[in-house]
Design a protein around this motif. Structure first.
Motif, PDB file in Angstrom:
ATOM      1  N   VAL A  47       0.873  -1.173   0.000  1.00  0.00           N
ATOM      2  CA  VAL A  47       0.000   0.000   0.000  1.00  0.00           C
ATOM      3  C   VAL A  47       0.909   1.221   0.000  1.00  0.00           C
ATOM      4  O   VAL A  47       1.890   1.281   0.735  1.00  0.00           O
ATOM      5  CB  VAL A  47      -0.923   0.018   1.236  1.00  0.00           C
ATOM      6  N   PHE A  79      -1.846  -1.115  -3.778  1.00  0.00           N
ATOM      7  CA  PHE A  79      -3.003  -0.241  -3.608  1.00  0.00           C
ATOM      8  C   PHE A  79      -2.521   1.156  -3.279  1.00  0.00           C
ATOM      9  O   PHE A  79      -1.570   1.334  -2.532  1.00  0.00           O
ATOM     10  CB  PHE A  79      -3.912  -0.747  -2.472  1.00  0.00           C
ATOM     11  N   GLU A  80      -3.204   2.139  -3.845  1.00  0.00           N
ATOM     12  CA  GLU A  80      -2.916   3.542  -3.557  1.00  0.00           C
ATOM     13  C   GLU A  80      -3.966   4.038  -2.576  1.00  0.00           C
ATOM     14  O   GLU A  80      -5.142   3.700  -2.697  1.00  0.00           O
ATOM     15  CB  GLU A  80      -2.979   4.376  -4.837  1.00  0.00           C
ATOM     16  N   LYS A  81      -3.535   4.829  -1.599  1.00  0.00           N
ATOM     17  CA  LYS A  81      -4.481   5.375  -0.629  1.00  0.00           C
ATOM     18  C   LYS A  81      -4.194   6.850  -0.385  1.00  0.00           C
ATOM     19  O   LYS A  81      -3.085   7.319  -0.637  1.00  0.00           O
ATOM     20  CB  LYS A  81      -4.436   4.600   0.694  1.00  0.00           C
ATOM     21  N   LYS A  89     -11.786   4.077   1.372  1.00  0.00           N
ATOM     22  CA  LYS A  89     -11.933   4.521  -0.019  1.00  0.00           C
ATOM     23  C   LYS A  89     -10.924   3.869  -0.969  1.00  0.00           C
ATOM     24  O   LYS A  89     -10.436   4.492  -1.909  1.00  0.00           O
ATOM     25  CB  LYS A  89     -11.883   6.042  -0.114  1.00  0.00           C
ATOM     26  N   THR A  90     -10.614   2.596  -0.690  1.00  0.00           N
ATOM     27  CA  THR A  90      -9.823   1.771  -1.617  1.00  0.00           C
ATOM     28  C   THR A  90     -10.601   0.483  -1.866  1.00  0.00           C
ATOM     29  O   THR A  90     -11.597   0.205  -1.200  1.00  0.00           O
ATOM     30  CB  THR A  90      -8.427   1.401  -1.041  1.00  0.00           C
ATOM     31  N   ASP A  91     -10.098  -0.321  -2.784  1.00  0.00           N
ATOM     32  CA  ASP A  91     -10.716  -1.617  -3.080  1.00  0.00           C
ATOM     33  C   ASP A  91     -10.044  -2.758  -2.328  1.00  0.00           C
ATOM     34  O   ASP A  91     -10.233  -3.926  -2.675  1.00  0.00           O
ATOM     35  CB  ASP A  91     -10.642  -1.892  -4.589  1.00  0.00           C
TER      36      ASP A  91
END
Length: 181
Positions: A47, A79-81, A89-91
């Motif tokens: 992440v 994943f980008e946060k 608000k991420t998958d």
């Protein structure tokens, strides 16, 4: 435990360049667990925090990159946060559920911010949470040293409440005993 994955949060160049508490052991332990996970066909998920335009952690900036000494493979999921929690608000949650992952080994920066938020949200989403010792870290602030913050969260906030704080070797054993992805 049905299925386990490593979740490595915000181990990015700009943060490591600021030299967090116990930096060398922190990087070594994460890489040891990445190697063990790969050897046992477990998923390794990274992440990355995007702090917005103009920040050292802005999407695409050199400081935003995952730290060069981590063993990242092109096939690893990233994943980008933009918030403290890797889930907000991420998958990430949908992805983990699609892979039938119910246990997370959570590591990264910063102990009192993104690791705390991610770990507590993982707990509230019913994941089993494992926190290997010396795999999260932070910096000194106006009130406490990075070491004191690390000890406070690992020993007084998380252990027995939101997850299990375990020796790295114990987590390595767990990586060999659960179902493969």
């Amino acid at each position: 435990m049905k299925n386990i994955a490593l979740l490595i949060v915000d181990v990015q160049t700009a943060l490591i360049d600021e030299h967090p508490y116990n930096q060398d052991q922190f990087i070594k332990n994460i890489n040891d667990l990445i190697s063990e996970a790969r050897k046992n066909n477990k998923e390794v998920i990274f992440v990355r925090h995007d702090d917005g335009e103009g920040s050292e952690l802005a999407l695409g900036a050199p400081g935003w990159e995952i730290y060069k000494d981590l063993h990242v493979l092109p096939a690893d999921k990233i994943f980008e946060k933009q918030y403290n929690s890797a889930f907000h608000k991420t998958d990430l949650d949908a992805y983990l559920k699609s892979k039938d992952i119910d246990t997370l080994v959570i590591m990264g920066l910063q102990t009192e911010y993104c690791i705390d938020a991610t770990l507590k949200q993982a707990f509230s989403l019913d994941y089993e949470v494992l926190i290997p010792k010396d795999t999260n870290t932070t910096f000194d602030n106006d009130y406490l040293s990075g070491e004191k913050l690390y000890e406070f969260y690992n020993k007084n906030i998380w252990a027995g409440r939101f997850g299990e704080v375990l020796e790295v070797e114990v987590v390595k054993e767990k990586l060999t005993k659960v179902r493969q992805i």
